[in-house]
Structures are given as structure tokens and as C-alpha cells.
Design a protein around this motif. Structure first.
Motif, short mmCIF file in Angstrom:
data_model
loop_
_atom_site.label_atom_id
_atom_site.label_comp_id
_atom_site.label_asym_id
_atom_site.label_seq_id
_atom_site.Cartn_x
_atom_site.Cartn_y
_atom_site.Cartn_z
N ALA A 187 -19.70 23.14 6.55
CA ALA A 187 -18.34 23.66 7.59
C ALA A 187 -18.73 23.43 8.95
O ALA A 187 -19.81 23.54 9.05
N LYS A 188 -17.18 23.25 9.95
CA LYS A 188 -18.33 23.63 10.80
C LYS A 188 -17.33 24.13 11.78
O LYS A 188 -15.70 23.58 12.29
N ILE A 189 -17.28 25.03 10.95
CA ILE A 189 -16.39 26.46 11.74
C ILE A 189 -17.26 26.90 12.75
O ILE A 189 -18.18 27.42 12.62
N LEU A 190 -16.03 27.20 13.69
CA LEU A 190 -16.40 27.70 15.08
C LEU A 190 -16.70 29.65 15.22
O LEU A 190 -15.48 29.74 14.04
N HIS A 191 -17.33 30.26 15.31
CA HIS A 191 -17.54 31.08 15.29
C HIS A 191 -17.38 32.29 17.26
O HIS A 191 -17.87 31.73 17.59
N VAL A 192 -16.88 32.90 16.44
CA VAL A 192 -15.88 33.97 17.45
C VAL A 192 -16.49 35.08 17.22
O VAL A 192 -15.33 35.81 16.94
N PRO A 193 -17.75 35.61 18.14
CA PRO A 193 -17.70 37.41 18.05
C PRO A 193 -17.27 37.86 19.02
O PRO A 193 -16.67 37.63 20.86
N TYR A 194 -16.71 39.36 18.81
CA TYR A 194 -15.57 39.92 19.20
C TYR A 194 -16.67 41.21 19.46
O TYR A 194 -18.01 41.36 18.25
N ARG A 195 -16.03 42.61 19.93
CA ARG A 195 -16.53 43.94 20.14
C ARG A 195 -16.33 44.79 19.17
O ARG A 195 -16.63 45.61 19.49
N GLY A 196 -15.85 44.18 18.15
CA GLY A 196 -15.76 44.69 16.78
C GLY A 196 -14.34 44.23 16.34
O GLY A 196 -13.60 43.09 16.78
#
Length: 337
Positions: A187-196
């Protein structure tokens, strides 16, 4: 990942809670000299750990006979809050729900840890476990034809990094899970981290991101309200409360037949806390977890209550789980600077 035999499933939980628990009845046994007990939440308000911690704190105060105050210390995938706990009072005056990723996985992702979990944290008892739920923005799913999880994966393969997945932070179980899925399923899913989880949920509601793969309590109200569409769970098989949402075994054709992830949380205090205090906290948590109202307020949303037989059993579970999470880090290739 399976639940070790030393643990006993009690109920299904999820839900919401208040900020402060008031002092309890006469005869309760406080800790830390009876001063307010701090419950550190290692994520911002609004996510699953925050929801669970607040209800837990609300019920814990009357059991201990003291005020319990919730304190959010988010960031670094839970490490900032866990570090505050590790450096806190060693008299039971500060506790937190600490996840599998902090206990077991973080040490294999970070070149330098701010604390040593085995030395600087003391497990009291496991409290919850739960699979991750894959949800997508319902409007986006309709526009892009994401009728099921397989369609989402196929769309991501054809449109690299155009599917944006929000998580509660880098290094969390959500991050590890999507990294592994990207690898196994191509898969080619982009991970977008948040602070919670809370900020990520807000952006998913707004359509600024497309999906989340995260713990269930904070997601389910939006599934029930029609804003999110549930596509899969990260456990091997469907969950009893969501029998029509497939687990990873259903996607063997995508390379995910052997992939499964179940996260858990352990009520934890600072390392070096005296054993009698740890035992008192253990007994108090057991009392809270057996309260009907506690279970009923959490039951619709998908965590399972799992209690350790003792603090020692909680520690043994963590040690047994660590190689599994190390392997997941290795498979995912997740690394933190």
C-alpha cells in the motif's frame, strides 16, 4: 498478538468521563498521604486514552478516598507523559495508563530513550486491550469508491501517498500498524502524525485527512453518527461488537493474513514505588474495573477490560509481549529520531 493466560477478560469498555474525582467515603485507604493523586494522560484531550483515563480517575477517587486530578502531558507518541511519570513521586501519588508501544516498542524505535521502562516505571495491572479500527471520512469514501478496506488499499496502490492517515503520534501502535500494512500489502498510505488522537479526529471530520487506524472508544461515536465509515479492525478476526467489520485474516489476498495487532494499556506508577503502595493501587483498580457503572459507560465502544492477577503478573506480561512488539518494529521499519 494474543492475551497471555495470566490475564482475565472482564468486560467490554469504551466511553467518556469527568475531570476530577471527589474524595470518597470514610474507611477508604488513600495513598501518597491523601494529597491529590495525579493521573497523567500521555496524550492531548479527546482521544481514547484520555476518555478512558478520565472515567477511570472519576471512579478511582471514591475508592481511595482522595481527590484524583487528570493532567494531560501529550507528545512524542506518549513518551513525554510517560517520562513525567517516570520522574514523578515514588509514593503512588502519580499514575498513568501506559500503552504497549511505550512499554515494549519505543525502546526499539528510539536511539535514545528519556527513561528505562523496566527500571523507571512500575506496572500495577493491565486495565484494557483493544484492536485498532480503520475508519475513513464517509464523504471521501463515497467520492472515491471506498466501499470496503480492499478498495481503499487498491486505491492507495494506484494513487501513492494520496491517502492521508492521521494517527495519535509517531511511534504509536497506529503508526506501527500502518507501516506494516504498507509493507505487507504494498500500500502507499501516507502517515500523518498528530500530538494525540483528538486533533487527528477533528481533521478527519473536517476532511483534512482521509482515514485513521486507531483505538476504538473515540472513533465509534462518529461511526454511529455517520461521519466515519468503518472498514476493518487490526485484530485477526472480527470483534464481537462489530461482527460485520472484517479482521486482517480476511485480507490474505493482500498479504495481510498473518498480520494482527492488539494494543493494551497498563496502569503504571513510578519506578521505586514501595510494594505495599503498589498493592493498594492494584486493589483500588480492581474495585473500579468491577463497578457496573464504569463498565456500562464504556461498554459500547470496544476496549476490553483485562485485569492482571497481580502487579508481578503485569510485569511478566510486559516482558512476554516485548519480543512481539520488537518484531513489529522491525517489520514496519519505523524509526524515531
Amino acid at each position: 498478538m494474543t492475551t497471555p493466560p495470566a490475564l482475565r477478560r472482564r468486560h467490554l469498555i469504551g466511553g467518556a468521563a469527568g475531570l476530577i474525582a471527589a474524595p470518597g467515603p470514610a474507611g477508604a485507604q488513600p495513598v501518597a498521604g491523601g494529597r491529590p493523586l495525579r493521573v497523567i494522560v500521555p496524550f492531548p484531550p479527546g482521544g481514547a486514552v484520555d476518555i478512558t483515563s478520565r472515567l477511570f480517575a472519576e471512579k478511582l477517587g471514591p475508592v481511595l478516598g482522595q481527590t484524583v486530578v487528570v493532567e494531560n502531558r501529550g507528545g512524542a507518541g506518549g513518551l513525554i507523559g510517560a517520562d513525567a511519570l517516570a520522574k514523578g513521586e515514588k509514593d503512588g501519588g502519580v499514575i498513568a495508563l501506559i500503552s504497549a508501544t511505550t512499554w515494549c516498542a519505543a525502546q526499539f524505535m528510539h536511539a535514545r530513550m528519556p527513561f528505562d521502562p523496566q527500571r523507571d516505571l512500575t506496572p500495577i495491572t493491565q486495565l484494557t486491550d483493544g484492536a485498532l479500527l480503520c475508519v475513513v471520512n464517509a464523504q471521501t469514501a463515497q467520492q472515491r469508491g471506498w466501499t470496503d478496506f480492499r478498495a481503499l488499499i487498491r486505491w492507495s496502490q494506484a494513487n501513492p501517498e494520496q491517502v492521508r492517515m492521521g494517527s495519535s503520534g509517531s511511534g504509536t501502535s497506529s503508526h506501527l500498524n500502518i507501516s506494516a500494512i504498507n509493507r505487507f500489502a504494498d500500500a502507499k498510505i501516507l502517515h500523518v502524525p498528530y500530538r494525540g488522537g483528538g486533533p487527528a479526529i477533528n481533521d478527519l471530520l473536517a476532511g483534512n485527512i482521509d482515514m485513521m487506524f486507531d483505538v476504538m472508544p473515540a472513533l465509534m461515536p462518529h461511526v454511529e453518527g455517520g461521519k466515519f465509515k468503518a472498514l476493518a479492525v487490526s485484530s485477526a478476526d472480527p470483534l464481537p461488537m462489530l461482527p460485520n467489520i472484517p479482521g486482517m485474516k480476511s485480507f490474505a489476498d493482500l498479504g495481510l493474513g498473518d498480520h494482527a495487532l492488539v494494543n493494551w494499556n497498563v496502569v503504571t506508577t513510578a519506578g521505586g514505588t514501595p510494594a505495599p503502595v503498589v498493592q493498594r493501587l492494584f486493589e483500588a483498580v480492581q474495585t473500579v474495573a468491577r463497578q457496573r457503572e464504569f463498565v456500562e459507560r464504556l461498554s459500547p465502544l470496544g476496549y476490553g477490560i483485562v485485569l492482571s492477577d497481580s502487579p508481578a503478573a503485569a510485569g511478566a506480561m510486559i516482558r512476554a509481549e516485548t519480543p512481539r512488539w520488537q518484531r513489529l518494529v522491525e517489520i514496519s521499519g519505523a524509526r524515531m529520531e
